[in-house]
Design a protein around this motif. Structure first.
Motif, PDB file in Angstrom:
ATOM      1  N   PHE A 119      28.997  14.444  26.761  1.00  0.00           N
ATOM      2  CA  PHE A 119      28.941  15.887  26.516  1.00  0.00           C
ATOM      3  C   PHE A 119      27.500  16.251  26.187  1.00  0.00           C
ATOM      4  N   ARG A 120      26.944  17.238  26.877  1.00  0.00           N
ATOM      5  CA  ARG A 120      25.545  17.616  26.723  1.00  0.00           C
ATOM      6  C   ARG A 120      25.348  18.477  25.465  1.00  0.00           C
ATOM      7  N   VAL A 155      14.776  23.109  21.799  1.00  0.00           N
ATOM      8  CA  VAL A 155      13.752  22.118  21.459  1.00  0.00           C
ATOM      9  C   VAL A 155      14.050  20.758  22.082  1.00  0.00           C
ATOM     10  N   ASP A 156      15.301  20.323  22.053  1.00  0.00           N
ATOM     11  CA  ASP A 156      15.624  19.001  22.598  1.00  0.00           C
ATOM     12  C   ASP A 156      17.055  18.975  23.092  1.00  0.00           C
ATOM     13  N   THR A 157      17.382  17.937  23.815  1.00  0.00           N
ATOM     14  CA  THR A 157      18.729  17.768  24.327  1.00  0.00           C
ATOM     15  C   THR A 157      19.095  16.292  24.344  1.00  0.00           C
ATOM     16  N   GLY A 158      20.391  16.034  24.287  1.00  0.00           N
ATOM     17  CA  GLY A 158      20.885  14.668  24.329  1.00  0.00           C
ATOM     18  C   GLY A 158      22.355  14.663  24.706  1.00  0.00           C
ATOM     19  N   ASP A 159      22.847  13.514  25.100  1.00  0.00           N
ATOM     20  CA  ASP A 159      24.234  13.392  25.519  1.00  0.00           C
ATOM     21  C   ASP A 159      25.034  12.581  24.509  1.00  0.00           C
ATOM     22  N   ILE A 160      26.132  13.152  24.049  1.00  0.00           N
ATOM     23  CA  ILE A 160      27.080  12.436  23.196  1.00  0.00           C
ATOM     24  C   ILE A 160      28.019  11.676  24.126  1.00  0.00           C
ATOM     25  N   CYS A 161      28.044  10.357  24.001  1.00  0.00           N
ATOM     26  CA  CYS A 161      28.813   9.517  24.920  1.00  0.00           C
ATOM     27  C   CYS A 161      29.413   8.333  24.178  1.00  0.00           C
ATOM     28  N   VAL A 199      31.653   6.387  19.646  1.00  0.00           N
ATOM     29  CA  VAL A 199      31.061   7.652  20.077  1.00  0.00           C
ATOM     30  C   VAL A 199      29.664   7.749  19.472  1.00  0.00           C
ATOM     31  N   SER A 200      28.656   7.776  20.326  1.00  0.00           N
ATOM     32  CA  SER A 200      27.265   7.840  19.874  1.00  0.00           C
ATOM     33  C   SER A 200      26.484   8.692  20.878  1.00  0.00           C
ATOM     34  N   TYR A 201      25.319   8.201  21.296  1.00  0.00           N
ATOM     35  CA  TYR A 201      24.436   8.970  22.178  1.00  0.00           C
ATOM     36  C   TYR A 201      23.992   8.120  23.367  1.00  0.00           C
ATOM     37  N   ALA A 202      23.624   8.799  24.446  1.00  0.00           N
ATOM     38  CA  ALA A 202      23.074   8.084  25.599  1.00  0.00           C
ATOM     39  C   ALA A 202      21.750   7.429  25.269  1.00  0.00           C
ATOM     40  N   SER A 203      21.101   7.892  24.197  1.00  0.00           N
ATOM     41  CA  SER A 203      19.815   7.326  23.780  1.00  0.00           C
ATOM     42  C   SER A 203      19.971   6.168  22.793  1.00  0.00           C
ATOM     43  N   SER A 204      21.197   5.778  22.463  1.00  0.00           N
ATOM     44  CA  SER A 204      21.381   4.651  21.541  1.00  0.00           C
ATOM     45  C   SER A 204      20.932   3.317  22.134  1.00  0.00           C
TER      46      SER A 204
END
Length: 373
Positions: A285-286, A136-142, A255-260
């Motif tokens: 990390f994807r 359904v969706d994807t995001g990067d933990i960064c 450590v959060s998300y690329a979308s933060s």
């Protein structure tokens, strides 16, 4: 995932969110001549969707959508497994690639190939022979960094995992517990993908010749702080977030998300021209999230319609500014805020779900002994 724009109302005491914007028929909570009129989505607490988008689905399908939010991803998956013989709903959303094997091995889902699944990018497809889950969706933990803090201290922000163990970044990073938090686990898996499991020939960097455990020994020695979950790490400990500034957070790395970063822009009043936070792209990390039709679902036809909706173009284009994730369809457009402030990492760490399944519990146990004791 940790960031959402809530557009729904929590029903008192039950955690049940009704997403209907249509008039009720008086029969919509039970079973009429046409079958169940309500379809229930079980999810973690980060579910969010626009009312008009859900209303359009309800009008087209004839089902009223209810959402049962059940804690963070790990908690929600575990509870769904325990109740699989008498499930709380029809569809489960929010099991990601770090926990997927646990759900599949425990028979949580029944097969269904959602309409439109051919538009899902090939790299996100799994379980192609049985179709028990749908991406359904994807995001990067960064790792995210506080731009102002680094500017004021005349220090270049870190870019890679190796940078994080350098003396210049001592006592600056806060991360989440890998045993209790999805981003915390994702960060651990990213280091395992980067440095391997103790094979020096596969370490992939100068930070740790002995695999991920040696890397974490160095990270611990460099003052990494571990908290239970994303909310605490990002909104209380991180100096760069709106919440962290209010809480006087003193850690400029989290450590959060690329979308933060786009979330920080969108929620700011007034909106800044540039994001106050940045992303260390060499620490990503994807993460991919899936949904599936629950075994023993009381309304399987409604569940199938809901799965079709979740990967439809309308919902896929609605997700980014509600759940701050990226769509998996190849034809879904991203909002300008994402393309400008939150692009996906160009070369994130990834790991096959089967490898995660084979190693996750052992790695988390070793990480807990190494880092928390």
């Amino acid at each position: 995932m940790g960031i959402t724009k809530k557009v729904t109302v929590l029903a008192a005491g039950l955690g049940l969110v009704t997403l209907s914007a249509c008039g009720s028929s008086g029969d919509d909570a039970g079973t009429g001549s046409g079958g169940p009129k309500t379809v229930t989505l079980v999810s973690h607490n980060s579910w969010a969707a626009s009312k008009d988008v859900v209303a359009a689905f309800e009008k087209q399908s004839g089902y009223k959508v209810e959402v049962l939010e059940d804690g963070d991803a790990g908690q929600a998956v575990n509870k769904a497994i325990l109740t699989k013989d008498n499930p709380q709903g029809d569809v489960f959303f929010g099991v990601d690639n770090t926990l997927l094997s646990r759900a599949l091995d425990n028979g949580l889902f029944q097969p269904y190939r959602a309409k439109g699944s051919d538009r899902i990018r090939p790299e996100y497809r799994v379980d192609e022979d049985k179709h028990r889950v749908t991406p359904v969706d994807t995001g990067d933990i960064c790792v995210n960094y506080d731009k102002q803090w680094f500017s004021e201290h005349d220090l270049t922000p870190p870019k890679t995992y190796d940078d994080l163990i350098k003396p210049a970044y001592k006592n600056l990073l806060v991360t989440e517990n890998a045993s209790t938090s999805s981003p915390g686990l994702g960060f651990l898996l990213g280091t395992a993908a980067k440095y391997g499991d103790g094979d020096t020939s596969r370490s992939g960097g100068t930070g740790s010749g002995g695999g991920w455990q040696e890397y974490w020994k160095k990270l611990k020695a460099n003052g990494v702080k571990v908290v239970d979950g994303w909310e605490q790490a990002y909104n209380e400990e991180f100096s760069g977030s709106a919440g962290g500034r209010q809480a006087k957070g003193d850690r400029p790395l989290v450590v959060s998300y690329a979308s933060s970063p786009p979330a920080e822009v969108i929620y700011a009043d007034p909106r800044p021209d540039t994001a106050p936070t940045g992303v260390a792209e060499g620490t990503c990390f994807r993460q991919v999230e899936y949904a599936g039709l629950l075994s023993n679902a009381k309304n399987p036809e409604g569940g199938k319609a809901l799965l079709d909706f979740l990967i439809g173009k309308t919902f896929q284009e609605d997700m980014p500014l509600n759940m701050f994730v990226h769509p998996v369809r190849d034809d879904a457009r991203l909002p300008e805020e994402f393309t400008k402030f939150g692009p996906q990492a160009k070369a994130p760490q990834t790991m096959d779900p089967a490898k995660i399944a084979d190693n996750r519990d052992r790695w988390v146990k070793a990480w807990t002994s190494l880092v928390l004791k």
